[in-house]
Design an enzyme around this catalytic site. Structure first.
Site, PDB file in Angstrom:
ATOM      1  N   SER A  23     -39.092  16.990 -22.600  1.00 50.66           N
ATOM      2  CA  SER A  23     -38.401  18.250 -22.878  1.00 50.66           C
ATOM      3  C   SER A  23     -37.996  18.954 -21.581  1.00 50.66           C
ATOM      4  O   SER A  23     -38.750  18.985 -20.605  1.00 50.66           O
ATOM      5  CB  SER A  23     -39.343  19.147 -23.679  1.00 50.66           C
ATOM      6  OG  SER A  23     -38.747  20.402 -23.890  1.00 50.66           O
ATOM      7  N   LYS A  47     -34.889  20.039 -25.319  1.00 51.81           N
ATOM      8  CA  LYS A  47     -35.219  21.278 -24.607  1.00 51.81           C
ATOM      9  C   LYS A  47     -35.960  22.253 -25.519  1.00 51.81           C
ATOM     10  O   LYS A  47     -35.589  22.425 -26.681  1.00 51.81           O
ATOM     11  CB  LYS A  47     -33.889  21.884 -24.133  1.00 51.81           C
ATOM     12  CG  LYS A  47     -33.975  23.256 -23.515  1.00 51.81           C
ATOM     13  CD  LYS A  47     -34.407  23.206 -22.080  1.00 51.81           C
ATOM     14  CE  LYS A  47     -34.622  24.612 -21.533  1.00 51.81           C
ATOM     15  NZ  LYS A  47     -35.626  24.627 -20.464  1.00 51.81           N
ATOM     16  N   GLY A  74     -37.713  29.320 -16.827  1.00 53.12           N
ATOM     17  CA  GLY A  74     -38.059  30.447 -17.700  1.00 53.12           C
ATOM     18  C   GLY A  74     -37.689  30.199 -19.149  1.00 53.12           C
ATOM     19  O   GLY A  74     -37.406  31.135 -19.888  1.00 53.12           O
ATOM     20  N   ASN A 129     -45.214  23.373 -27.144  1.00 49.27           N
ATOM     21  CA  ASN A 129     -45.491  23.800 -25.773  1.00 49.27           C
ATOM     22  C   ASN A 129     -46.476  24.953 -25.853  1.00 49.27           C
ATOM     23  O   ASN A 129     -46.135  26.042 -26.317  1.00 49.27           O
ATOM     24  CB  ASN A 129     -44.182  24.239 -25.106  1.00 49.27           C
ATOM     25  CG  ASN A 129     -44.386  24.754 -23.694  1.00 49.27           C
ATOM     26  OD1 ASN A 129     -45.525  24.899 -23.221  1.00 49.27           O
ATOM     27  ND2 ASN A 129     -43.300  25.027 -23.008  1.00 49.27           N
ATOM     28  N   CYS A 132     -47.201  28.623 -22.833  1.00 50.65           N
ATOM     29  CA  CYS A 132     -46.592  29.954 -22.800  1.00 50.65           C
ATOM     30  C   CYS A 132     -47.661  31.040 -22.926  1.00 50.65           C
ATOM     31  O   CYS A 132     -48.685  30.837 -23.559  1.00 50.65           O
ATOM     32  CB  CYS A 132     -45.629  30.125 -23.973  1.00 50.65           C
ATOM     33  SG  CYS A 132     -44.533  28.763 -24.169  1.00 50.65           S
ATOM     34  N   THR A 195     -45.959  20.729 -16.371  1.00 46.52           N
ATOM     35  CA  THR A 195     -45.898  20.854 -14.903  1.00 46.52           C
ATOM     36  C   THR A 195     -47.129  21.545 -14.335  1.00 46.52           C
ATOM     37  O   THR A 195     -47.798  22.330 -15.010  1.00 46.52           O
ATOM     38  CB  THR A 195     -44.655  21.645 -14.475  1.00 46.52           C
ATOM     39  OG1 THR A 195     -44.664  22.904 -15.144  1.00 46.52           O
ATOM     40  CG2 THR A 195     -43.380  20.898 -14.809  1.00 46.52           C
ATOM     41  N   THR A 268     -38.462  14.312 -14.850  1.00 46.83           N
ATOM     42  CA  THR A 268     -37.644  14.581 -13.659  1.00 46.83           C
ATOM     43  C   THR A 268     -36.818  13.369 -13.228  1.00 46.83           C
ATOM     44  O   THR A 268     -35.722  13.528 -12.683  1.00 46.83           O
ATOM     45  CB  THR A 268     -38.576  15.057 -12.524  1.00 46.83           C
ATOM     46  OG1 THR A 268     -39.198  16.276 -12.965  1.00 46.83           O
ATOM     47  CG2 THR A 268     -37.830  15.336 -11.236  1.00 46.83           C
TER      48      THR A 268
END
Lengths: 306, 264
Positions: A23, A47, A74, A129, A132, A195, A268
């Protein structure tokens, strides 16, 4: 010899091979159409989507570092409604599994996303995810606290009919503990790592290189850490583990599979070589053939520790 | 999307000035689809250092087979690029982004500073080829005369009738900023369309000058970017009114109407 069997199963869903795209590094799929035969991939993780569109952080948002990059995008995204109306029609036709990455700042937001996406045709799973901040709990990231991680997992699982993969943050003391918590919360799989938090400074101006000051490190530089964490988590939980973190070559992918990952996500590397994901699919097939292995299952978890 | 990944074969490497190079390579898919103002992402080395591709604007295409990149050595990646020689292959993808839009424009001025001159040469060629009768004034700025290398002659050779120069040290043309040349050389009676590429302060000054005269201005922006294909979202720039979602240089640009973006 027959074509090697590359398929894997996660949460009851069969993927034609274990290579997915991470993602935030593959747009909504279409961006890579000129470079990759999308239907050759095991799946595409799009994404991250939030309920409302997000503007993201001010620039500069990225900086290159040794063997990697820092980003503080962000979580910019088009929001759920536009995702469903503008992106899904294309994604339905690409001929591979589509996993939707979701993010929120409250349990309710995760629940709503899970519920609404479960009603959309063409989606094979959710990746949650949990890195957050939980705004109702003082901004502490869901993924750094076992109880909150379990709660958000349960919120998604009870509101969704889709398989749920929880994406783990490495910015914790013991990632295995978080993995066990989300397994208890009902996750059908975990993916890791997100990350690593980092920063970079411009010594001439004495300013941070990212407007957000800190950002997430990705790329080959983080691979050994990611691999170690995947290995640890694979031993800590019974659900499938999806390995992520600096995977750039077929050999990198094999390392994660040997460490116990059922599948991998290429991140990446997509920026460096837009064909990276497809190259790895082809490389894995060649590896199986060259080593006279009948299927990818003969590799998964095959690490030999003398 | 007409984008391609190619193993371009290097046919020529020229050193134009102490740190400025021009690379000619055979990359037919990209060359035959490229428009002035578009860019390519170049993988400067097959390893991980530097990791990311470098965005470089297309200096010109030659026929349908070749393209040229002009660049200044500013770091490890561009130094590796400068060390490459004919026969070697360079992985690149493109053409990327939106170029300049000059449909129906009659009085055109190109304003380039430093490496920002690179895409304007491609644009000048296209203007001279397509618009009749073309009115095309070219204003070029650099730190010193030496930094222009052969470019003054190159612009003349393709038929640009009016070119003016500015240098920081006064070694060629106007001693000062290239943006100051607009008021010296552009007849305010004309409805100019100004296309500019160069350092941010230079473009900001050009935009201000155009705004004063009510001239249209198109700017080519440069930012950090990881992918060039709208996946990383690293190349965000704020809109002119500072509201709404960010624009992305790789997809919405790199060429924008000046008023679309904020001049902070």
């Amino acid at each position: 010899m027959n074509q090697p069997d590359m398929h894997i199963t996660v949460g009851g869903v069969v993927f034609k091979n274990p290579v997915l795209t991470a993602s935030g590094t593959f747009g909504y799929g279409k961006e890579f159409e000129p470079y990759v035969n999308l239907h050759h991939l095991g799946g595409v993780v799009v994404k991250g989507i939030s309920l409302a569109p997000r503007r993201g952080n001010p620039p500069p948002r990225i900086v290159e570092t040794a063997g990697g990059m820092l980003n503080a995008i962000g979580l910019e995204n088009v929001g759920l409604d536009r995702f469903i109306s503008e992106k899904i029609p294309y994604l339905k036709e690409i001929g591979t599994r589509v996993i939707v990455n979701i993010l929120g700042d409250s349990l309710e937001e995760y629940q709503t996303l899970a519920q609404r996406l479960s009603e959309v045709e063409g989606i094979s799973g959710l990746e949650v995810n949990i890195s957050c901040p939980n705004v109702k709990k003082g901004g502490v990231a869901f993924g750094t606290d076992p109880a909150m991680a379990e709660a958000v997992t349960r919120a998604v699982c009870t509101h969704s009919t889709l398989p749920v993969i929880v994406k783990l943050s490495p910015n914790v003391t013991d990632i295995s503990q978080i993995a066990r918590a989300v397994e208890a919360g009902g996750a059908q799989a975990v993916s890791l790592i997100n990350t690593l938090l980092g920063m970079a400074i411009d010594v001439k101006t004495r300013r941070p290189r990212l407007a957000n000051v800190v950002g997430g490190l990705s790329g080959p530089a983080i691979k050994p850490i990611a691999l170690r964490m995947v290995w640890q988590v694979a031993q800590a939980v019974k659900i499938p583990v999806i390995g992520i973190g600096g995977i750039t070559t077929t050999e990198d992918a094999l390392e994660f599979l040997l460490a116990g990952a059922t599948a991998i996500e290429v991140g990446t590397a997509n920026f460096v070589n837009p064909r990276a994901s497809q190259d790895i699919v082809e490389g894995l097939a060649r590896y199986l053939t060259d080593n006279k292995l009948s299927g990818i299952s003969e590799v998964i978890g095959g690490l030999v520790v003398p | 999307m007409n984008q391609f990944e190619e193993q371009g074969e290097i046919v020529r490497q020229e050193q134009l000035a102490p740190e400025i190079f021009r690379l000619t390579l055979t990359a037919p898919d990209i060359a035959s689809n490229a428009r002035p103002g578009q860019f390519v992402m170049v993988r400067t080395n097959p390893g991980y250092d530097p990791l990311l591709r470098r965005p470089l604007s297309i200096h010109q295409t030659i026929g349908n087979e070749q393209l040229q990149l002009m660049f200044k050595v500013v770091g490890k990646g561009t130094r590796m690029l400068a060390a490459m020689s004919p026969g070697q292959r360079l992985n690149l993808n493109g053409p990327l982004g939106h170029g300049f839009d000059l449909a129906g424009k009659q009085a055109i001025c190109l304003v380039g500073g430093g490496m920002g001159i690179a895409p304007l040469y491609f644009l000048a060629k296209e203007i001279l080829r397509t618009s009749k009768p073309p009115k095309c004034v070219v204003l070029l700025g650099a730190r010193t005369a030496a930094e222009f290398g052969p470019l003054p002659r190159d612009f003349m050779d393709i038929g640009v009738k009016e070119t003016h120069f500015a240098t920081d040290d006064g070694s060629l043309g106007h001693h000062g900023f290239v943006a100051e040349l607009l008021k010296h050389h552009l007849d305010p009676a004309n409805n100019w369309t100004v296309c500019t590429c160069g350092p941010h302060p230079m473009m900001k000054a050009v935009v201000k000058e155009c705004r004063g005269h009510g001239w249209q201005c198109q700017v080519s922006l440069e930012t950090m970017m990881a992918c060039g294909i709208s996946a990383c979202l690293g190349c965000a720039v704020p809109r002119g009114d500072l509201s709404g979602p960010y624009l992305h240089v790789c997809k919405d640009g790199p060429v924008f109407k000046a008023e679309e973006v904020a001049w902070l």
